[in-house]
Design a protein around this motif. Structure first.
Motif, short mmCIF file in Angstrom:
data_model
loop_
_atom_site.label_atom_id
_atom_site.label_comp_id
_atom_site.label_asym_id
_atom_site.label_seq_id
_atom_site.Cartn_x
_atom_site.Cartn_y
_atom_site.Cartn_z
N UNK A 273 6.36 15.63 50.65
CA UNK A 273 6.39 14.23 51.04
C UNK A 273 6.04 14.05 52.51
N UNK A 274 6.58 14.94 53.33
CA UNK A 274 6.31 14.86 54.77
C UNK A 274 4.85 15.14 55.08
N UNK A 275 4.28 16.17 54.43
CA UNK A 275 2.88 16.53 54.68
C UNK A 275 1.93 15.44 54.19
N UNK A 276 2.31 14.75 53.12
CA UNK A 276 1.47 13.66 52.61
C UNK A 276 1.29 12.59 53.68
N UNK A 277 2.33 12.39 54.49
CA UNK A 277 2.24 11.41 55.57
C UNK A 277 1.53 12.00 56.79
N UNK A 278 1.79 13.27 57.07
CA UNK A 278 1.23 13.90 58.27
C UNK A 278 -0.30 13.95 58.22
N UNK A 279 -0.88 14.30 57.07
CA UNK A 279 -2.34 14.48 57.02
C UNK A 279 -3.11 13.17 57.17
N UNK A 280 -2.41 12.03 57.04
CA UNK A 280 -3.09 10.74 57.25
C UNK A 280 -2.62 10.07 58.53
N UNK A 281 -1.88 10.81 59.35
CA UNK A 281 -1.51 10.31 60.68
C UNK A 281 -2.79 10.05 61.46
N UNK A 282 -2.91 8.93 62.17
CA UNK A 282 -4.15 8.59 62.88
C UNK A 282 -4.66 9.70 63.80
N UNK A 283 -3.75 10.36 64.50
CA UNK A 283 -4.17 11.44 65.40
C UNK A 283 -4.72 12.62 64.61
N UNK A 284 -4.07 12.93 63.50
CA UNK A 284 -4.53 14.03 62.65
C UNK A 284 -5.87 13.68 62.02
N UNK A 285 -6.03 12.44 61.55
CA UNK A 285 -7.29 12.00 60.96
C UNK A 285 -8.44 12.10 61.97
N UNK A 286 -8.16 11.73 63.21
CA UNK A 286 -9.19 11.79 64.25
C UNK A 286 -9.63 13.23 64.48
N UNK A 287 -8.65 14.16 64.51
CA UNK A 287 -8.97 15.58 64.70
C UNK A 287 -9.72 16.12 63.49
N UNK A 288 -9.30 15.71 62.31
CA UNK A 288 -9.94 16.15 61.07
C UNK A 288 -11.41 15.74 61.05
N UNK A 289 -11.67 14.47 61.40
CA UNK A 289 -13.04 13.97 61.43
C UNK A 289 -13.87 14.69 62.49
N UNK A 290 -13.26 14.97 63.63
CA UNK A 290 -13.95 15.67 64.71
C UNK A 290 -14.47 17.02 64.25
N UNK A 291 -13.69 17.70 63.41
CA UNK A 291 -14.08 19.01 62.93
C UNK A 291 -14.90 18.95 61.63
N UNK A 292 -15.28 17.75 61.21
CA UNK A 292 -16.08 17.61 60.01
C UNK A 292 -15.32 17.90 58.73
N UNK A 293 -14.01 17.66 58.76
CA UNK A 293 -13.17 17.95 57.60
C UNK A 293 -12.68 16.66 56.95
N UNK A 294 -12.10 16.83 55.77
CA UNK A 294 -11.61 15.69 55.00
C UNK A 294 -10.18 15.98 54.55
N UNK A 295 -9.22 15.06 54.77
CA UNK A 295 -7.84 15.32 54.35
C UNK A 295 -7.74 15.42 52.83
N UNK A 296 -6.88 16.31 52.36
CA UNK A 296 -6.72 16.53 50.91
C UNK A 296 -5.60 15.63 50.39
N UNK A 297 -5.88 14.34 50.34
CA UNK A 297 -4.90 13.37 49.87
C UNK A 297 -4.52 13.62 48.41
#
Length: 327
Positions: A273-297
């Motif tokens: 439950x915690x990780x489901x929220x963490x991977x869509x945190x705005x800061x995490x999303x920005x870092x994910x996009x920077x590295x060309x990655x996609x969160x595994x929602x």
């Protein structure tokens, strides 16, 4: 009959006590810092991402999450260490396409079972690779590259960051899907491979967006396609291999969180439950996009288990077909 009822009562009582004990463990958890074992060296994309995830997860759980880098054998050494720790929810494991799939075929002595020894918590992110070529080559598109490779079997060479890496196995998957044969030239890391590709000593390579896009933008390399199921927001003009007629070549390097299989279910749920929220945190999303990655929602529990099993089968076949072997 009385004996049976007594035995049933004893079993029921034992199950009740076990359930209460597990619930009790979860109720007081976490009461101290957690360890997030990352089986790769400090400083890389995986390490940088995991540190941000650990920070945000710690904020959610109210306890510090400490990253513990334990590299070696493509990540297998760190994962083996982590899964042998007490199954109390305090040791988290960063698993990948390599540690939980390809490594089982690449290495002879992997001393863990990705299915039996782990409980899948939640997917983190997946990173498709980009097919890049030297811009001076006679082919400018994927169809032209495939046609050229079929007319000249074995003549085209592709570089990788090393045998058995995602940059190698992704190219092998593309070859088998497209029905072509090229020559693999392994390097010790992406940098020397891309240096030779830019110099014209190689014909093509598959590598991560964060690594190759700066060279594409400067005109030193030409990008032809991305291996993910959808286009990248950082390079929306790039078609996917599926769009170009090769859906079988779709693949992404991925990371997911696991814990020991004996970890109490309430703790696993709270982590998920915690990780489901963490991977869509705005800061995490920005870092994910920077590295060309996609969160595994939504990739958690049984769905993640099924995904890992399918990846084990898929990459075992790719490794066997490529003949890759590591010690």
């Amino acid at each position: 009959m009385n004996t049976f009822l007594k035995a049933l009562a004893v079993c029921s009582g034992a199950l009740f006590i076990t359930a209460v004990h597990a619930a009790g463990d979860a109720e007081g958890w976490p009461s101290r810092p957690l360890t997030f074992v990352v089986p790769f060296p400090p400083g890389g994309i995986t390490d940088n991402t995991s540190r941000l995830l650990a920070q945000k997860l710690g904020d959610k759980l109210g306890q510090q999450v400490v990253v513990d880098n334990r590299p070696g054998a493509g990540g297998s050494i760190g994962v083996e260490y982590a899964v042998r720790q007490p199954a109390d929810g305090y040791t988290l494991i960063y698993g990948t396409q390599g540690t939980h799939a390809a490594n089982l075929a690449l290495y002879k002595n992997v001393r863990y079972d990705p299915v039996k020894d782990f409980t899948a918590v939640h997917g983190l992110a997946e990173s498709p690779l980009i097919l890049v070529i030297n811009p001076n080559k006679p082919f400018k598109t994927v169809p032209e590259l495939v046609a050229y490779a079929r007319q000249n079997p074995g003549k085209l060479n592709f570089g990788s960051a090393g045998a058995g890496t995602a940059t190698h196995l992704t190219a092998e998957l593309f070859q088998s899907t497209a029905g072509v044969k090229m020559t693999h030239v392994p390097y010790k890391g992406s940098s020397p491979a891309l240096t030779d590709l830019i110099a014209g000593n190689l014909d093509l390579a598959f590598d991560y967006a964060a690594v190759v896009l700066p060279f594409v933008q400067s005109g030193k390399l030409k990008a032809l396609a991305v291996t993910g199921k959808s286009r990248l927001s950082s390079a929306p003009e790039l078609p996917t291999v599926g769009e170009l007629g090769y859906p079988g070549a779709e693949s992404s390097a991925w990371g997911a969180m696991f814990v020991s299989s004996k970890t109490p279910a309430p703790i696993v749920k709270r982590l998920a439950d915690a990780m489901a929220e963490v991977i869509v945190n705005p800061e995490v999303l920005a870092a994910t996009e920077k590295f060309g990655s996609v969160p595994m929602r939504g990739m958690r529990g049984e769905r993640l288990d099924a995904f890992v099993k399918s990846e084990m089968t898929r990459w075992r076949e790719v490794v066997q077909n490529s003949g890759a072997r590591l010690e």
